[in-house]
Scaffold this active site. Structure first.
Site, mmCIF file in Angstrom:
data_model
loop_
_atom_site.group_PDB
_atom_site.id
_atom_site.type_symbol
_atom_site.label_atom_id
_atom_site.label_comp_id
_atom_site.label_asym_id
_atom_site.label_seq_id
_atom_site.Cartn_x
_atom_site.Cartn_y
_atom_site.Cartn_z
ATOM 1 N N PHE A 1 -3.895 -0.615 6.919
ATOM 2 C CA PHE A 1 -4.350 -1.877 6.695
ATOM 3 C C PHE A 1 -5.555 -2.223 5.528
ATOM 4 O O PHE A 1 -5.470 -1.259 4.853
ATOM 5 C CB PHE A 1 -5.102 -2.665 7.973
ATOM 6 C CG PHE A 1 -4.177 -2.908 8.979
ATOM 7 C CD1 PHE A 1 -2.921 -3.719 8.538
ATOM 8 C CD2 PHE A 1 -3.834 -2.493 10.278
ATOM 9 C CE1 PHE A 1 -2.026 -4.019 9.622
ATOM 10 C CE2 PHE A 1 -2.858 -2.525 11.249
ATOM 11 C CZ PHE A 1 -1.853 -3.547 10.909
ATOM 12 N N PHE B 1 3.247 -8.391 -9.615
ATOM 13 C CA PHE B 1 4.577 -9.289 -9.210
ATOM 14 C C PHE B 1 4.881 -10.066 -10.397
ATOM 15 O O PHE B 1 4.259 -10.307 -11.135
ATOM 16 C CB PHE B 1 4.165 -10.348 -8.007
ATOM 17 C CG PHE B 1 4.184 -9.636 -6.624
ATOM 18 C CD1 PHE B 1 5.381 -10.075 -5.965
ATOM 19 C CD2 PHE B 1 3.349 -8.816 -6.260
ATOM 20 C CE1 PHE B 1 5.539 -9.603 -4.598
ATOM 21 C CE2 PHE B 1 3.475 -8.349 -5.042
ATOM 22 C CZ PHE B 1 4.432 -8.655 -4.005
ATOM 23 N N LYS C 1 0.998 -1.296 0.149
ATOM 24 C CA LYS C 1 -0.160 -0.097 -0.194
ATOM 25 C C LYS C 1 0.931 1.347 -0.103
ATOM 26 O O LYS C 1 0.403 2.219 -0.699
ATOM 27 C CB LYS C 1 -0.936 -0.037 1.317
ATOM 28 C CG LYS C 1 -1.920 0.968 1.355
ATOM 29 C CD LYS C 1 -3.336 0.614 2.123
ATOM 30 C CE LYS C 1 -3.006 -0.159 3.298
ATOM 31 N NZ LYS C 1 -2.158 0.503 4.404
#
Length: 558
Positions: free
Chosen positions: A303, A384, A73
């Site tokens: 979060f 990724f 994040k």
């Protein structure tokens, strides 16, 4: 080819002098207090002097529920800001400061990663400008004055069994959760049960992050409830005459810290309450400053969106009148597969079934942002190397059904260049219709507000208060606090209060076992599950791998 670690990338970078960054950001040097060559504080008088300047647009970066696979994040937040700058926008980034607890524990630091970082990352992750030490000192001064008051005759009639104020230290130290102090006879204090919270869980941290100026800071500190008298009456820091000295310790900590990204985008890094136990956003002062300085401000909340974004929108925006123009929800294919039941060691192989099973977690967060809060939203897939075209297409197709675009974020590998697609979508969203509203109104009882959050944001069947929590709700209502917003302390790993329920669980009830008022911060904290306000270190803490050489160069931060 071996990947470079974050710290290696950061240490190879040549930062600009912070005076140069301030000049680029449009901050007059009269507001700058230098902490060496690459860090500075900005005096809060900047806000008073620029009150008439229009605000830029506010972009909130949030995420799916975190998993051991990592979401990135902060990396996305930094990369998006660099991407906006690459397309010619005047941009500021506003982030939280990392706590030493996670840096030496499991999570590592919080200054971004790869080629999307804020620097100097070692300073930011370690002592930085001393803000957290000041917060711990103010917290512990109040604790010392409280116990001293009891020792010196207890004129206020404080019941030692009803003290709610704990001591604080910015370290993961389970040994200090529950202690007995004041031992050693009459001269050494009054024996009682006590305990420590980690500094980022202290109400002083929440207050510093919500205070608009010194006067407001002092008033909020004075309202802190430290315990109750034998007659059940709340005792405040003001009753102990503590707020003046506490504010004196915090006067510099209230000033936002200016640093830079690897690509020299100005960044304000200030404050950092945990989002699973506190409200999880950087300071209001830093956000307001950033909005005066940039046409776009990118900020993040801790979060998943059920915690950080909910508190950012329902608490921070409500208290300050801030209004986001767009929201970015960060996800990774790997994390979504984990939510879909894939084992941690199998996340690198294509698995469309697990991905399909995990996607509801992302879709529920997106649906909340769009339909509960009425805000324009984009999904950023933090790429990724192991993601396959089929997996990426599946995510894109499912999000499109909700009318939300997906932007592939390659900022970890490419910095701002890899954030251009996301930046363009964010700029587009900032011009979209914006129907921002809160998930609950302040009218209504404590139970009704809790019920609304649990049903609308977590998609629970409802909420259950333990007998103890019911008693506390009645007492808080009687003491006049029922009109405050609610700050839910719950696990970050699930929409529910059970960390093991991944994806988008249904058919659960949230149990609230404890309610306490943070009267200075201005909210009621509802504790669910087994939330720890003092974490512990893992079997193999990150601290074992951190070192410094004879030239003072740090290694092993990550």
């Amino acid at each position: 080819m071996g990947f470079k670690t974050d710290i290696e990338i950061a240490q190879e970078n040549t930062p600009l002098k912070i005076t140069e960054i301030a000049r680029m950001a449009g901050i007059d040097e009269k507001y700058i207090e230098l902490y060496g060559n690459y860090k500075a504080k900005i005096d809060y008088s900047f806000l008073k002097d620029n009150a008439d300047k229009p605000d830029g647009k506010l972009i909130l970066v949030t995420a799916i529920n975190p998993t051991p696979a990592g979401e990135g994040k902060t990396t996305t937040t930094v990369g998006l800001a660099d991407g906006l700058r690459k397309i010619g926008k005047n941009v500021m980034v506003a982030l939280r400061e990392p706590s030493l607890g996670p840096v030496f524990g499991v999570k590592g630091g919080a200054a971004g990663g790869g080629y999307a970082q804020v620097v100097p990352m070692e300073d930011i992750n370690l002592h930085f400008t001393g803000d957290f030490h000041a917060i711990g000192a103010a917290n512990n001064l109040l604790a010392a004055m409280l116990d001293n008051h009891i020792q010196q005759g207890n004129a206020l009639g404080i019941d030692p069994k009803q003290i709610t104020w704990k001591r604080a230290v910015d370290m993961n130290d389970r040994q200090l959760r529950n202690i007995v102090d004041g031992l050693g006879g009459k001269a050494n204090g009054v024996p009682r049960e006590d305990g420590f919270d980690i500094t980022v869980a202290s109400e002083v941290m929440a207050i510093l992050c919500l205070a608009s100026d010194i006067t407001d800071l002092k008033a909020r500190l004075g309202r802190i409830i430290v315990g109750y008298t034998y007659a059940g009456k709340p005792v405040t820091a003001h009753d102990l005459k503590a707020e003046g000295a506490m504010a004196a310790l915090l006067k510099d900590a209230l000033k936002p810290n200016l640093v830079q990204t690897l690509e020299h985008t100005p960044a304000l890094v200030h404050g950092g309450p945990f989002a699973n136990i506190a409200h999880g956003c950087n300071s209001v002062t830093a956000t307001r400053m950033a909005l005066k300085l940039g046409d776009y401000t990118v900020t993040e909340a801790g979060f998943g969106a059920d915690l950080g974004a909910e508190k950012f929108l329902d608490i921070k925006c409500r208290m300050t009148g801030l209004k986001p123009s767009a929201v970015v929800v960060v996800a990774t294919v790997r994390a979504l597969k984990h939510h879909g039941g894939a084992a941690k060691d199998a996340l690198n192989t294509e698995d469309l079934e697990a991905l399909k099973a995990g996607l509801p977690n992302l879709l529920q967060h997106v649906d909340n942002i769009k339909n509960v809060y009425g805000l324009p939203c984009v999904v950023a897939i933090n790429e990724f190397p192991t993601d396959t075209p089929a997996e990426l297409k599946l995510v894109e197709d499912e999000c499109r059904k909700l009318g939300v675009n997906v932007a592939l974020s390659e900022v970890w590998a490419k910095g701002g260049e890899g954030g251009i697609k996301l930046a363009e979508e964010v700029v587009r969203l900032c011009e979209e219709p914006n129907d921002f509203r809160f998930s609950y109104e302040l009218t209504g009882s404590i139970e009704e507000k809790l019920e609304t959050i649990c049903k609308r944001v977590y998609h629970a069947d409802g909420v259950m208060l333990t007998p103890n929590a019911k008693k506390q709700a009645a007492k808080l209502t009687e003491d006049g606090f029922a009109g405050m917003p609610i700050c839910v302390a719950k696990t970050q790993y699930s929409f529910s209060d059970d960390a093991a329920l991944l994806g988008a669980p249904k058919g659960f009830t949230v149990t609230v076992r404890n309610l306490k008022v943070s009267a200075g911060a201005g909210f009621i904290v509802a504790l669910t599950g087994d939330i720890m306000t003092m974490p512990g270190l893992p079997k193999s803490p990150a601290a074992e791998r951190i070192d410094v050489d004879e030239n003072g160069k740090i290694s092993g931060l990550f």
